[in-house]
Structures are given as structure tokens and as C-alpha cells.
Design a protein around this motif. Structure first.
Motif, mmCIF file in Angstrom:
data_model
loop_
_atom_site.group_PDB
_atom_site.id
_atom_site.type_symbol
_atom_site.label_atom_id
_atom_site.label_comp_id
_atom_site.label_asym_id
_atom_site.label_seq_id
_atom_site.Cartn_x
_atom_site.Cartn_y
_atom_site.Cartn_z
ATOM 1 N N GLN A 174 -52.146 16.134 66.179
ATOM 2 C CA GLN A 174 -53.298 15.235 66.082
ATOM 3 C C GLN A 174 -53.601 14.573 67.422
ATOM 4 O OE1 GLN A 174 -51.732 13.238 62.252
ATOM 5 N NE2 GLN A 174 -53.921 12.860 62.201
ATOM 6 N N VAL A 175 -52.552 14.164 68.121
ATOM 7 C CA VAL A 175 -52.746 13.522 69.423
ATOM 8 C C VAL A 175 -53.311 14.525 70.427
ATOM 9 C CG1 VAL A 175 -51.612 12.378 71.367
ATOM 10 C CG2 VAL A 175 -50.972 11.790 69.021
ATOM 11 N N LEU A 176 -52.841 15.746 70.401
ATOM 12 C CA LEU A 176 -53.356 16.758 71.326
ATOM 13 C C LEU A 176 -54.798 17.122 70.995
ATOM 14 C CD1 LEU A 176 -50.290 19.116 71.870
ATOM 15 C CD2 LEU A 176 -51.265 17.442 73.468
ATOM 16 N N ASP A 177 -55.181 17.080 69.720
ATOM 17 C CA ASP A 177 -56.583 17.296 69.352
ATOM 18 C C ASP A 177 -57.457 16.203 69.951
ATOM 19 O OD1 ASP A 177 -56.142 19.645 67.953
ATOM 20 O OD2 ASP A 177 -55.954 18.650 66.011
ATOM 21 N N LEU A 178 -56.990 14.959 69.862
ATOM 22 C CA LEU A 178 -57.697 13.843 70.502
ATOM 23 C C LEU A 178 -57.767 14.054 72.008
ATOM 24 C CD1 LEU A 178 -58.754 10.889 70.898
ATOM 25 C CD2 LEU A 178 -56.379 10.142 70.718
ATOM 26 N N ALA A 179 -56.648 14.410 72.600
ATOM 27 C CA ALA A 179 -56.571 14.575 74.052
ATOM 28 C C ALA A 179 -57.481 15.686 74.547
ATOM 29 C CB ALA A 179 -55.131 14.844 74.465
ATOM 30 N N SER A 180 -57.603 16.759 73.780
ATOM 31 C CA SER A 180 -58.457 17.865 74.211
ATOM 32 C C SER A 180 -59.938 17.517 74.090
ATOM 33 C CB SER A 180 -58.140 19.134 73.410
ATOM 34 O OG SER A 180 -58.482 18.978 72.050
ATOM 35 N N ALA A 181 -60.266 16.598 73.173
ATOM 36 C CA ALA A 181 -61.663 16.225 72.949
ATOM 37 C C ALA A 181 -62.202 15.278 74.004
ATOM 38 C CB ALA A 181 -61.825 15.598 71.562
ATOM 39 N N TRP A 182 -61.315 14.492 74.634
ATOM 40 C CA TRP A 182 -61.750 13.457 75.558
ATOM 41 C C TRP A 182 -60.996 13.562 76.880
ATOM 42 C CZ3 TRP A 182 -66.059 11.161 74.285
ATOM 43 C CH2 TRP A 182 -66.418 11.153 72.937
ATOM 44 N N SER A 183 -61.577 12.998 77.923
ATOM 45 C CA SER A 183 -60.925 13.089 79.235
ATOM 46 C C SER A 183 -59.783 12.100 79.367
ATOM 47 C CB SER A 183 -61.948 12.861 80.352
ATOM 48 O OG SER A 183 -62.501 11.564 80.276
ATOM 49 N N VAL A 184 -59.824 11.006 78.594
ATOM 50 C CA VAL A 184 -58.819 9.963 78.732
ATOM 51 C C VAL A 184 -58.754 9.151 77.451
ATOM 52 C CG1 VAL A 184 -60.472 8.326 79.748
ATOM 53 C CG2 VAL A 184 -58.053 8.131 80.298
ATOM 54 N N PHE A 185 -57.587 8.573 77.159
ATOM 55 C CA PHE A 185 -57.422 7.724 75.979
ATOM 56 C C PHE A 185 -56.210 6.829 76.204
ATOM 57 C CE2 PHE A 185 -54.969 11.522 75.342
ATOM 58 C CZ PHE A 185 -53.802 11.106 74.732
ATOM 59 N N VAL A 186 -56.037 5.826 75.315
ATOM 60 C CA VAL A 186 -54.925 4.886 75.446
ATOM 61 C C VAL A 186 -54.105 4.868 74.157
ATOM 62 C CG1 VAL A 186 -56.038 3.414 77.165
ATOM 63 C CG2 VAL A 186 -56.399 2.945 74.726
ATOM 64 N N ALA A 187 -52.925 4.260 74.240
ATOM 65 C CA ALA A 187 -51.986 4.272 73.114
ATOM 66 C C ALA A 187 -52.551 3.595 71.872
ATOM 67 C CB ALA A 187 -50.669 3.607 73.522
ATOM 68 N N ASP A 188 -53.323 2.526 72.039
ATOM 69 C CA ASP A 188 -53.909 1.839 70.882
ATOM 70 C C ASP A 188 -54.766 2.791 70.057
ATOM 71 O OD1 ASP A 188 -52.710 -0.494 71.658
ATOM 72 O OD2 ASP A 188 -54.524 -1.424 72.453
ATOM 73 N N GLN A 189 -55.461 3.690 70.736
ATOM 74 C CA GLN A 189 -56.318 4.643 70.028
ATOM 75 C C GLN A 189 -55.488 5.660 69.245
ATOM 76 O OE1 GLN A 189 -58.519 5.665 73.573
ATOM 77 N NE2 GLN A 189 -60.240 4.358 72.978
ATOM 78 N N VAL A 190 -54.343 6.007 69.787
ATOM 79 C CA VAL A 190 -53.447 6.915 69.065
ATOM 80 C C VAL A 190 -52.921 6.243 67.802
ATOM 81 C CG1 VAL A 190 -51.230 8.138 69.193
ATOM 82 C CG2 VAL A 190 -52.828 8.223 71.117
#
Length: 199
Positions: free
Chosen positions: A7-23
Motif C-alpha cells: 500500500q505504501v509503495l502504491d502511494l509512493a509510485s503515485a506521487w513524487s513525495v509524501f510524509v509519514a503522517d500520510q502513510v
């Protein structure tokens, strides 16, 4: 690799950057639970961790190995530090759609990064939500928007029966007023919903 990792890698592939709170929101857990998942993905070389400032909150981006792990053909994202605030804000909008905050059943949610890779895909949405009714385009406007571009994008929605709604989030009251005037002039007031956002 567990379901949370994927799930985290799906998020990571969709966006250029993200933070732990979003995970944490994505996984439905607190940050203490999310961080070991992120640590593991960093240790495996599937994510990179960086900090904006020495004492700042870390942010993450996917590596080529992480993209390969989930079968993504997208390129490794380039992190735009100038646009970082807006990028992280749009990830929140994507997450809210994913967890059902639109108030209706969601079939799929796509990021602008994913949309840009689709041949013939309409330009415009930061997030595209497929619902039972049709497509909902989600936009975030920070600063002074390009109203000429927004006009073209909204007109394309109005002429495409797949689109049933556009939700435009604005940070400034002046931007909201300008967008409202534009929408009324195009005759799309019943299709476009304005929402204020505080970042």
C-alpha cells in the motif's frame, strides 16, 4: 512483502513525495505504527528518506526498485522543493478520496502523475476520482492561478460526459472569487464545487 508495504509503495509510485503522517492515514494507524513500515522500505532500498531542514519532518520518495516491486512503469519522480508544499497538500486530497471522504462510493483514484502517463488523457486534474456516477476532477489552487488554463480545463470537463463534477480547493479568498466568476461565466456552476482549504 506485506500488504502494508505494498500500500505504501502504491502511494509512493503515485506521487513524487509524501510524509509519514500520510502513510498513517493510508494504513489507518498512528505514526508509531507507520514508521517501522517506512523504515523497512528504506532499508530494502525501495524508498528514499530525506529532510527539508536538519530538524525538519522527513519526506519520502520511491526508488526505481520500489517502482519495479509494484510493477509500475512510471519514471522515478523528481522532487520539486519549490512546489513541495502544494504536492504534499494534493497527496492529502488523494488520501481523502481513497478513504471515502467524497461521500459516495469510489471505484478508483488516480494522481496527476499517473494521469500524465495515460495516452490521450485530459490535462488538468490533480486527482481524478472514478465514482459510480462518473469522473470527479479534484484541483488544488495555491497562489495566483493560471485562469486561462483553468478555463480550458473546465471547458473540457463540461464537454466530456465522463465528468460529472469538479471540486476546486482554493487557499486564498481572492482566488475563490476569481474562480467563481469564471465558473459562472462558463455556465458550469452546477458542475463545479469550490472549497476553501487551509494549509
Amino acid at each position: 512483502m506485506g500488504e502494508h508495504d505494498r500500500q505504501v509503495l502504491d502511494l509512493a509510485s503515485a506521487w513524487s513525495v509524501f510524509v509519514a503522517d500520510q502513510v498513517g492515514v493510508l494504513l489507518g494507524c498512528d505514526q508509531d505504527t507507520a514508521e517501522p513500515v517506512l523504515d523497512g522500505l528504506v532499508d530494502w532500498g525501495l524508498l528514499l528518506r530525506a529532510r527539508l531542514l536538519p530538524a525538519g519532518q522527513p519526506f519520502y520518495r520511491v526508488t526505481s526498485e520500489g517502482l519495479a516491486e509494484v510493477g509500475s512503469s512510471l519514471p522515478v519522480p523528481v522532487v520539486d522543493l519549490v512546489g513541495l508544499r502544494g504536492e504534499l497538500a494534493v497527496v492529502w486530497l488523494w488520501l481523502m478520496a481513497r478513504i471515502g471522504r467524497l461521500g459516495e462510493p469510489v471505484v478508483s483514484v488516480s494522481s496527476r502523475r499517473e494521469l500524465a502517463a495515460r495516452p490521450g488523457m485530459v490535462q488538468g486534474p490533480d486527482v481524478l476520482v472514478a465514482t459510480d456516477r462518473g469522473w470527479v476532477a479534484v484541483h488544488l489552487l495555491l497562489g495566483i492561478p493560471d485562469l486561462a488554463l483553468l478555463r480550458r480545463v473546465l471547458m473540457s470537463y463540461g464537454s466530456d460526459p465522463r465528468f460529472v463534477e469538479a471540486i476546486v480547493h482554493v487557499e486564498r479568498q481572492s482566488t475563490g472569487a476569481a474562480v467563481k466568476e469564471l465558473v459562472q461565466g462558463l455556465g458550469l456552476a452546477s458542475m463545479v464545487r469550490l472549497q476553501s482549504v487551509i494549509l
